[in-house]
Each structure stands twice: as C-alpha cells, then as structure tokens.
Design an enzyme around this catalytic site. Structure first.
Site, PDB file in Angstrom:
ATOM      1  N   ALA A  45       1.200  -1.250  -0.256  1.00 17.85           N
ATOM      2  CA  ALA A  45      -0.069  -0.155   0.242  1.00 17.85           C
ATOM      3  C   ALA A  45       0.753   1.040   0.144  1.00 17.85           C
ATOM      4  O   ALA A  45       1.464   1.538   1.242  1.00 17.85           O
ATOM      5  CB  ALA A  45      -1.062   0.088   1.363  1.00 17.85           C
ATOM      6  N   GLU A  81       2.718   0.214 -11.670  1.00 15.60           N
ATOM      7  CA  GLU A  81       4.690  -0.363 -11.394  1.00 15.60           C
ATOM      8  C   GLU A  81       5.078   1.173 -12.609  1.00 15.60           C
ATOM      9  O   GLU A  81       6.882   1.023 -12.755  1.00 15.60           O
ATOM     10  CB  GLU A  81       5.190  -1.017 -12.089  1.00 15.60           C
ATOM     11  CG  GLU A  81       4.076  -3.103 -11.512  1.00 15.60           C
ATOM     12  CD  GLU A  81       5.010  -2.730  -9.877  1.00 15.60           C
ATOM     13  OE1 GLU A  81       5.938  -2.450  -9.931  1.00 15.60           O
ATOM     14  OE2 GLU A  81       4.069  -3.204  -9.171  1.00 15.60           O
ATOM     15  N   GLY A 105      -3.989  11.503  -4.462  1.00 15.02           N
ATOM     16  CA  GLY A 105      -3.244  12.121  -4.674  1.00 15.02           C
ATOM     17  C   GLY A 105      -1.582  12.349  -5.022  1.00 15.02           C
ATOM     18  O   GLY A 105      -0.962  12.880  -5.092  1.00 15.02           O
ATOM     19  N   SER A 150       2.032   8.822  -9.454  1.00 16.05           N
ATOM     20  CA  SER A 150       3.448   8.504 -10.157  1.00 16.05           C
ATOM     21  C   SER A 150       4.502   9.604  -9.239  1.00 16.05           C
ATOM     22  O   SER A 150       5.562   9.130  -9.228  1.00 16.05           O
ATOM     23  CB  SER A 150       3.168   9.212 -11.526  1.00 16.05           C
ATOM     24  OG  SER A 150       2.928   8.223 -12.222  1.00 16.05           O
ATOM     25  N   ARG A 182      -8.092 -18.337 -42.227  1.00 16.31           N
ATOM     26  CA  ARG A 182      -9.253 -17.630 -42.521  1.00 16.31           C
ATOM     27  C   ARG A 182      -8.546 -17.568 -43.606  1.00 16.31           C
ATOM     28  O   ARG A 182      -7.882 -17.112 -44.038  1.00 16.31           O
ATOM     29  CB  ARG A 182      -8.936 -16.245 -41.411  1.00 16.31           C
ATOM     30  CG  ARG A 182      -9.348 -15.047 -41.568  1.00 16.31           C
ATOM     31  CD  ARG A 182     -11.435 -15.889 -41.285  1.00 16.31           C
ATOM     32  NE  ARG A 182     -12.630 -14.626 -41.713  1.00 16.31           N
ATOM     33  CZ  ARG A 182     -13.368 -15.266 -41.080  1.00 16.31           C
ATOM     34  NH1 ARG A 182     -14.112 -16.119 -40.821  1.00 16.31           N
ATOM     35  NH2 ARG A 182     -14.497 -13.760 -41.871  1.00 16.31           N
TER      36      ARG A 182
END
Length: 385
Positions: free
Chosen positions: A123, A366, A128, A131, A271
């Site tokens: 966590a 990440e 806010g 990044s 296909r």
C-alpha cells in the site's frame, strides 16, 4: 550472450506451461464474466502451486522460497503471463520487501507468507500521489511506543484477499538540498486492526477478477514493533522492490504478447477471404512480421536486464527500459491481433478482446510509460554531464 536454457530451466518452463494451460487458462472466461475468482478456486490454485513448488519462487531458499535467480524468475513470469493476473496471482509472489523483517516479524509475517499461510498487499499509492510517490499524505505520528496513522490509500491490488498490509506513511521531514523532504516509514498492519477499513475500489476495465481496493486509516494505532526496516527509511525499501518488480512485469507481458501473437498467426494462416488465407495479404503478413520482431526484441532485452540484476549491475534505467519496451510491445501486439481477427477480435467469445483490454493497464501500473521514459532519459543525460 547465451540465453539458452539449462536442463533445469527447461524442465521448469515446461512444467509451468502445462500448469498454466491445464489449471489456469480453462477458468479465464468464467472469471472474466463474473469479475471474480471464487474462494474455492483461489485455494485450489494456491495449494497446487505450493505442492508443485511454484509458490514463492521469488523468495530466497534461506526463508523457504525456491531460491531462483532473477533470470529464472523472469522465465517463470513469462509463462505465468500467458494467463490472467486474476488467476496467476494465486501462484503467490510475496513482496520481496519482507526480507527486511527482523526479530519476531520473521516468524509472524515473513515465513508464513512464504509458506502461503498469509498473503500480503503493498500500500503506497494514494488518490493524490500516483506517479509522485513522494506526494503521499498518509501520516503516522509517534505516541509513546505506538504510532497513530491517518490517511488513505487506493489502487491497492488484491487487498481484499490479503491478511496484512505493507503500508507507507509519512513520519517526519528532513533537510535535503536546501529543501524539506518527507521521511517515510514502512509498517506491517494486520487486517482487522481497529481504525483501518477497506473496500473494493472502482471497477476496472482491465484484469477483471483481479481487484484493487481503497484503504482508510482513522486514528489507527500500531506498535513501533510493526515498523518494517528502519524508521524514516521506507522509500529506500520501496525503491529496491519496485525496480526489480519492473523487470518481472516486463517478463509477464512478453508471455501474454506471445500468446496473443500465436493465436493471431494461427487465425491468419487458417482464415480465408477472397479465396486466399488472410495471412497472404501484405496488410496482415507485415503485422505478423512486426509483432514477431517486437516480441523477440522485448524478450532479449528483458532477459538481458534480469541477467544484469543477477550480476548486480542493473541500473534503474535498465529496468525502466525493459518495462517500457515490453509493455508497449504488448499494447501494439494485442492491437494488431484485434485487427487481424477483424470483428471477431472484439467479441467476448474469443480471448483476444480480453488480451487487448488487459494490456492497457500495463503501461500505467508499476510506473507509467512516461515515468519510465523520465528515468531512462535522466540516466542517459547523466552520462554526459
């Protein structure tokens, strides 16, 4: 550099691929439709992973893990990436940051987590502060032998199935380059601790069945004995964990890109339109060539980076480059796959649209692609300063 597999690695990859194909992939459609993994299925996957020796493959053998080097871990992640995070998360990878456990924490948290008896969640992110990790506001104030925590976290992956939270909170300030900088401490907090509540966050388009939660702290009191590592040194621990984690995200993405490519190539080869296989049309064949090229490049870069991690020579820029290349490759590969399938690519009867949906989050979590470019460009410019 020789990246041919050893006999042991080859056996591990083969076993994992069989496990993923037989035990995980058959559940993908139902999990995606229900947006949930049943407790029974989760327990079954975890038990099978433990029995087969796959569980906690990222942890050292000194604490009961598999003791794999980073290159082999990347091979494992590549195979697990062939299915949904909602399923392969139960092939547990305890947060490596738990290696900072000391004293009673080792028997209370570290070893039970490695054995699969407990599950952790990480966590850090806040509404806010995504990044900008230094922008977190959740704070912990010392009160005698305890800390009182107030604040909130969001986008916390699989928190609902965890037994405890690895929490990052501001505990002070320090002078740094003539400016004030936050000091952050890491805490281990058991689920059910008074003052801590959590609930599922907003529903996400990507990774249905793999949920993220919001966690709230209101005068949540924890003992100073719950500090993981050292007071005020939480970011040093987080940075070490996140950097290595980006390499494994890259490896995971390569596995999913390869699966999407294989399905698209088979579709193109079988296909028919206008009396020809659609793969014979340049518009399709060139897509396949580009997909194969990008996957090969991303795979080699990721394995090279994992090898540097083993040798202790990997930089933050190396990890950023691997994640950037692999996640953006996955995005392009899945988009091409949809185009090759045409209208059927967007139908939920086939997994292609799910691959496409799920790929989108990889360029965000990440560390976003923009953050990876920022890290890499700073490292490049530093060489010439």
């Amino acid at each position: 550099m020789d990246f041919s597999l050893t006999h042991e690695q080859d056996m591990l990859v083969s076993s994992l691929r069989t496990f993923v194909e037989k035990e995980l992939q058959p559940h993908e459609f139902a999990v995606d439709r229900a947006d949930a993994v049943s407790p029974e299925l989760a327990a079954s996957i975890r038990k099978k992973a433990i029995d087969l020796g796959f569980y906690a493959f990222n942890m050292p053998d000194s604490v009961g893990g598999a003791g794999l080097d980073y290159l082999t871990q990347a091979l494992v992640e590549r195979e697990l990436g062939r299915t949904s995070w909602a399923l392969h998360v139960f092939v547990g990878r305890p947060s490596k940051i738990l290696m900072a456990c000391k004293g009673d924490q080792i028997e209370r948290y570290l070893k039970p987590t490695v054995r699969g008896e407990l599950v952790d969640c990480f966590a850090l992110t806040e509404p806010g502060a995504g990044s900008d990790a230094m922008g977190i506001r959740t704070h912990a104030v010392r009160d005698g032998g305890d800390y009182v925590i107030n604040g909130s976290k969001h986008f916390i992956s699989h928190a609902e199935t965890s037994d405890y939270v690895i929490l990052f909170a501001v505990t002070g300030e320090e002078e740094f380059c003539e400016r004030k900088r936050k000091q952050v401490t890491c805490f281990l907090i058991d689920k059910g601790t008074p003052g801590m509540t959590m609930h599922r966050g907003p529903h996400c388009t990507s990774l249905r069945g793999y949920h993220q939660s919001e966690i709230f702290f209101s005068d949540c009191r924890v003992s100073a004995q719950q500090i993981l590592g050292e007071e005020h040194r939480g970011f040093e621990l987080a940075s070490e964990w996140l950097t290595a984690g980006r390499v494994m995200v890259a490896a995971n993405n390569i596995g999913r890109a390869q699966r999407a490519f294989d399905m698209a190539a088979e579709w193109a080869a079988t296909r028919h339109q206008f009396g020809k296989r659609i793969g014979e049309f340049q518009g399709t064949s060139f897509k396949l060539a580009d997909m194969a090229t990008e996957i090969r490049a991303a795979k080699l870069v990721t394995l090279f980076t994992a090898d540097k991690l083993d040798k202790g020579t990997m930089t933050d820029g190396d990890a950023a480059l691997a994640k950037l290349l692999a996640t953006e490759t996955l995005g392009r590969v899945t988009d091409h796959a949809v185009q090759i399938y045409g209208g059927m690519g967007l139908m939920d009867e086939l997994p292609i649209e799910r691959f496409w949906r799920d790929a989108r989050i990889e360029r965000i979590w990440e560390g976003t692609s923009e953050i990876q470019r920022h890290i890499l460009s700073k490292e490049i410019l530093r060489r010439y300063s």
